[in-house]
Design a protein around this motif. Structure first.
Motif, PDB file in Angstrom:
ATOM      1  N   PHE A  83       0.497  -0.978  -0.109  1.00 50.98           N
ATOM      2  CA  PHE A  83      -0.543  -0.356   0.068  1.00 50.98           C
ATOM      3  C   PHE A  83       1.114   1.427  -0.291  1.00 50.98           C
ATOM      4  N   ASN A  84       0.241   2.459  -1.171  1.00 53.39           N
ATOM      5  CA  ASN A  84       1.024   3.544  -1.080  1.00 53.39           C
ATOM      6  C   ASN A  84       2.033   3.613  -1.292  1.00 53.39           C
ATOM      7  N   THR A  85       2.602   2.161  -2.822  1.00 47.99           N
ATOM      8  CA  THR A  85       4.271   2.552  -2.681  1.00 47.99           C
ATOM      9  C   THR A  85       4.176   3.603  -4.062  1.00 47.99           C
ATOM     10  N   THR A  86       5.375   3.772  -4.423  1.00 49.32           N
ATOM     11  CA  THR A  86       5.057   4.748  -5.869  1.00 49.32           C
ATOM     12  C   THR A  86       5.760   4.130  -6.782  1.00 49.32           C
ATOM     13  N   VAL A  87       4.612   3.618  -7.749  1.00 48.55           N
ATOM     14  CA  VAL A  87       5.359   3.063  -8.622  1.00 48.55           C
ATOM     15  C   VAL A  87       6.107   4.454 -10.122  1.00 48.55           C
ATOM     16  N   GLU A  88       6.868   3.892 -11.266  1.00 46.98           N
ATOM     17  CA  GLU A  88       7.376   3.728 -12.621  1.00 46.98           C
ATOM     18  C   GLU A  88       7.502   2.648 -13.125  1.00 46.98           C
ATOM     19  N   LEU A  89       6.083   2.515 -14.196  1.00 52.41           N
ATOM     20  CA  LEU A  89       6.350   1.830 -14.788  1.00 52.41           C
ATOM     21  C   LEU A  89       7.320   1.997 -16.464  1.00 52.41           C
ATOM     22  N   VAL A  90       7.354   1.339 -17.062  1.00 55.54           N
ATOM     23  CA  VAL A  90       8.076   1.581 -18.564  1.00 55.54           C
ATOM     24  C   VAL A  90       7.493   0.268 -19.403  1.00 55.54           C
ATOM     25  N   LEU A  91       6.828   0.889 -20.445  1.00 57.11           N
ATOM     26  CA  LEU A  91       5.699   0.316 -21.733  1.00 57.11           C
ATOM     27  C   LEU A  91       6.664   0.249 -22.482  1.00 57.11           C
ATOM     28  N   GLN A  92       7.190  -1.324 -22.865  1.00 57.64           N
ATOM     29  CA  GLN A  92       8.619  -0.979 -24.231  1.00 57.64           C
ATOM     30  C   GLN A  92       7.569  -1.943 -24.819  1.00 57.64           C
ATOM     31  N   ASP A  93       7.335  -1.231 -26.487  1.00 60.18           N
ATOM     32  CA  ASP A  93       7.128  -2.511 -27.149  1.00 60.18           C
ATOM     33  C   ASP A  93       8.054  -3.088 -28.168  1.00 60.18           C
ATOM     34  N   THR A  94       7.794  -4.323 -28.504  1.00 63.27           N
ATOM     35  CA  THR A  94       8.769  -5.067 -28.934  1.00 63.27           C
ATOM     36  C   THR A  94       8.808  -5.566 -30.589  1.00 63.27           C
ATOM     37  N   SER A  95       9.502  -6.072 -31.181  1.00 62.00           N
ATOM     38  CA  SER A  95       9.713  -6.254 -33.179  1.00 62.00           C
ATOM     39  C   SER A  95      10.427  -7.985 -32.452  1.00 62.00           C
ATOM     40  N   LEU A  96       8.838  -8.566 -31.667  1.00 59.75           N
ATOM     41  CA  LEU A  96       9.018 -10.007 -31.614  1.00 59.75           C
ATOM     42  C   LEU A  96       8.588 -11.455 -32.746  1.00 59.75           C
ATOM     43  N   LEU A  97       7.482 -10.267 -32.903  1.00 59.84           N
ATOM     44  CA  LEU A  97       6.668 -10.548 -34.374  1.00 59.84           C
ATOM     45  C   LEU A  97       6.025  -9.169 -34.897  1.00 59.84           C
ATOM     46  N   SER A  98       6.018  -8.156 -34.685  1.00 58.88           N
ATOM     47  CA  SER A  98       6.035  -7.421 -35.016  1.00 58.88           C
ATOM     48  C   SER A  98       5.855  -5.826 -34.822  1.00 58.88           C
ATOM     49  N   VAL A  99       6.125  -5.043 -34.654  1.00 57.21           N
ATOM     50  CA  VAL A  99       6.319  -3.878 -33.064  1.00 57.21           C
ATOM     51  C   VAL A  99       4.401  -3.515 -34.362  1.00 57.21           C
ATOM     52  N   GLU A 100       4.001  -2.633 -33.272  1.00 61.46           N
ATOM     53  CA  GLU A 100       2.965  -2.440 -33.657  1.00 61.46           C
ATOM     54  C   GLU A 100       2.266  -1.267 -32.192  1.00 61.46           C
TER      55      GLU A 100
END
Length: 560
Positions: free
Chosen positions: A442-459
């Motif tokens: 509870f009350n944790t501050t979070v930074e989340l980076v969402l990274q697209d990849t080219s595993l099959l195709s970028v999108e």
């Protein structure tokens, strides 16, 4: 409100109990919606569809900041059902959030469930939609939350308001379309049309009677509440001959800016001011997909009409100048213009120190499939994990400590690192499957980076986090660089949202404070990717005392 399903239709009526601050009496609003069974016709086709009260789009829920809303859902359809109140924070009350098998088991045919929640600290445009199977294609509607009495908008008061719900239409039963694609191991057929307020417009065959028209008076200002309810398409929207001023995104006021078009992903809402200051006439409003990835091309443009009062309907409307379908430059520049208002009354409370750094890679891949006609199937993953839906609500399993439903070992970063956006890879890097959640104190501050990849195709991928708003502190193309990119973050007035797009072949960084205990879903809002497993959930632990702890479940919680 009570929702009722009949045949192919989901029907509801709503009782809204509104407790208004500084008022001597509580305002009570009652809406009764009767069961209606009908066929809906679009593009020369009439078919039965699942709807709310026989309406497509469904009825609008009107509320005010501080209200309590009670929605009774009764299911008479052949499908199980659940409803998500998209963007409502549901403080300590995940039981009312709605995603099937995450915060509840679905409402079975012939059964009912009361969604009972408070609207705290929110005002603006949100929306509701089915959160099971692909039923949100026709089961969706707007939520309009007015400010508290006596509190004005932080922008010029409009003369009138209107809702524009952008959607998609299939000539076949959308569940049959999705099931057929799954059996083949391929993406389901794309929609037959896009719609504005349920109507495709005159560019489609047999649709002359299916065009939405908005009448305006010269010299007046209109607040347009725009919602992208499409299943699988980010959309450009523009009005011929008119600029619009963006004033709110995802029910959060933003710094106003004027533009000739907007980009809105599935799940997002955008409020704009339209000044009816052009020569009186008829002007087309248009919405068409933004697609800058090497995937199926969808150029269908939905059209509505902006009609100045007194102008004959025989006048030929002017076409809007929409960005090109692959206009990545417009998309990136538009995102850079979005900033929080960050005023004393509406501060941007961006977490400046971070307790937990998360890095999630987004991947598409191909797995063997013995039951698929092609012998393979498409999958999607976060950190190379394809999410498996449980058979019991995760929130119920967490609250009652039911064993063997999920694991709390979702990794903070991918097991394997590589050139995420380099040349497309055909390997899945050992993609695993499981119901794996991430636990946050509870009350944790979070930074989340969402990274697209080219595993099959970028999108591109629009991600929605339930139970929270978050701040979009940074975006970029290519691989995120933990050494240099954080120095470019906007920590003063970043946009505050509940749904954000991850650019094609790029990354998005968000920050939030985990101060809402419960189990909260996070997923791509492209329904095809969610179906393939592009989703996960956070378990946010209780804090100290009852005011920082989950509420107990309601007595009518649907059984599994």
């Amino acid at each position: 409100m009570a929702f009722t399903f009949s045949g192919h239709f989901l029907i509801f009526s709503i009782i809204t109990l509104a407790f208004i601050s500084f008022q001597t009496e509580a305002a009570i609003k009652k809406y009764q919606f009767n069961v209606v069974v009908k066929h809906v016709s679009r593009l020369c086709h009439a078919k039965p569809i699942v709807t709310i009260n026989g309406k497509f789009p469904g009825p609008t829920i009107y509320a005010r900041e501080g209200d309590r809303v009670i929605i009774n859902v009764t299911n008479y359809a052949q499908y199980n059902m659940s409803i998500h109140w998209h963007g409502i924070k549901q403080l300590r009350n995940g039981w009312a959030d709605g995603p099937a098998y995450i915060t509840q088991c679905p409402i079975k045919s012939g059964s009912s469930y009361n969604y009972d929640f408070n609207i705290t600290g929110q005002r603006g445009t949100l929306w509701w939609h089915a959160h099971i199977l692909w039923l949100r294609a026709t089961v969706h509607g707007a939520i309009v939350i007015m400010p508290k009495h006596g509190v004005p908008y932080p922008f010029p008061q409009p003369d009138q308001e209107a809702k524009l719900i952008l959607g998609e239409w299939w000539n076949e039963d959308v569940e049959v379309v999705e099931t057929t694609g799954s059996k083949l191991g391929l993406p389901p057929n794309i929609s037959d049309a896009h719609t504005i307020n349920g109507k495709p417009g005159p560019l489609f065959p047999c649709s002359d009677k299916h065009t939405y028209a908005l009448e305006v008076e010269h010299g007046k200002t209109y607040l347009l509440r725009i919602i992208n309810a499409a299943l699988n398409d980010e959309l450009f929207f523009a009005i011929a001959g008119h600029n619009i001023t963006v004033v709110e995104i995802d029910a959060v006021y933003c710094k106003p800016f004027t533009t000739d078009a907007i980009l809105i992903t599935p799940g997002q809402t955008t409020n704009v001011l339209l000044h009816a200051n052009q020569a009186p006439g008829r002007y087309f409003m248009g919405a068409r997909p933004f697609m800058d990835a090497p995937i199926i091309v969808d150029n269908k443009t939905a059209i509505a009409i902006l009609q100045y009062k007194g102008v004959p309907t025989t006048v030929l409307p002017l076409l809007p100048n929409l960005p090109k379908p692959n206009d990545t430059t417009f998309a990136l520049n538009y995102a850079q213009k979005l900033k929080s208002l960050n005023a004393p009354q509406y501060p941007a409370k961006v977490p400046l120190t971070i307790d937990r750094h998360l890095f999630y890679t987004i991947g598409l891949g191909i797995n063997p499939c013995a039951t698929c006609l092609n012998g393979t199937k498409l999958i999607a993953s976060l950190n190379n994990i394809t999410f498996v839906m449980p058979k019991i609500g995760l929130l119920q399993a967490h609250y009652f400590n039911i064993k063997n439903v999920f694991r709390l070992d979702f990794p903070d970063k991918p097991k394997t690192t590589f050139n995420f956006t380099g040349a497309p890879l055909t390997a899945n890097l050992g993609t695993s499957q499981g119901t794996r959640l991430s636990k946050l104190a509870f009350n944790t501050t979070v930074e989340l980076v969402l990274q697209d990849t080219s595993l099959l195709s970028v999108e591109s991928h629009p991600f929605h986090l339930h139970g929270y708003n978050f701040f979009v502190v940074g975006q970029g193309i290519g691989n995120f660089d933990a050494n240099t990119d954080p120095a470019k973050f906007n920590l003063f007035d970043p946009p505050e949202r509940n749904t954000v797009g991850v650019p094609t072949g790029g990354w998005t960084a968000i920050r939030f404070r985990a101060d809402n205990p419960g189990v909260w879903f996070m997923h791509c809002h492209l329904e095809v990717h969610t179906t393939w497993g592009l989703k996960m959930a956070f378990v946010v632990e209780n804090g100290d005392g009852p005011e920082q702890s989950m509420l107990p479940p309601p007595k009518d919680l649907p059984p599994c």
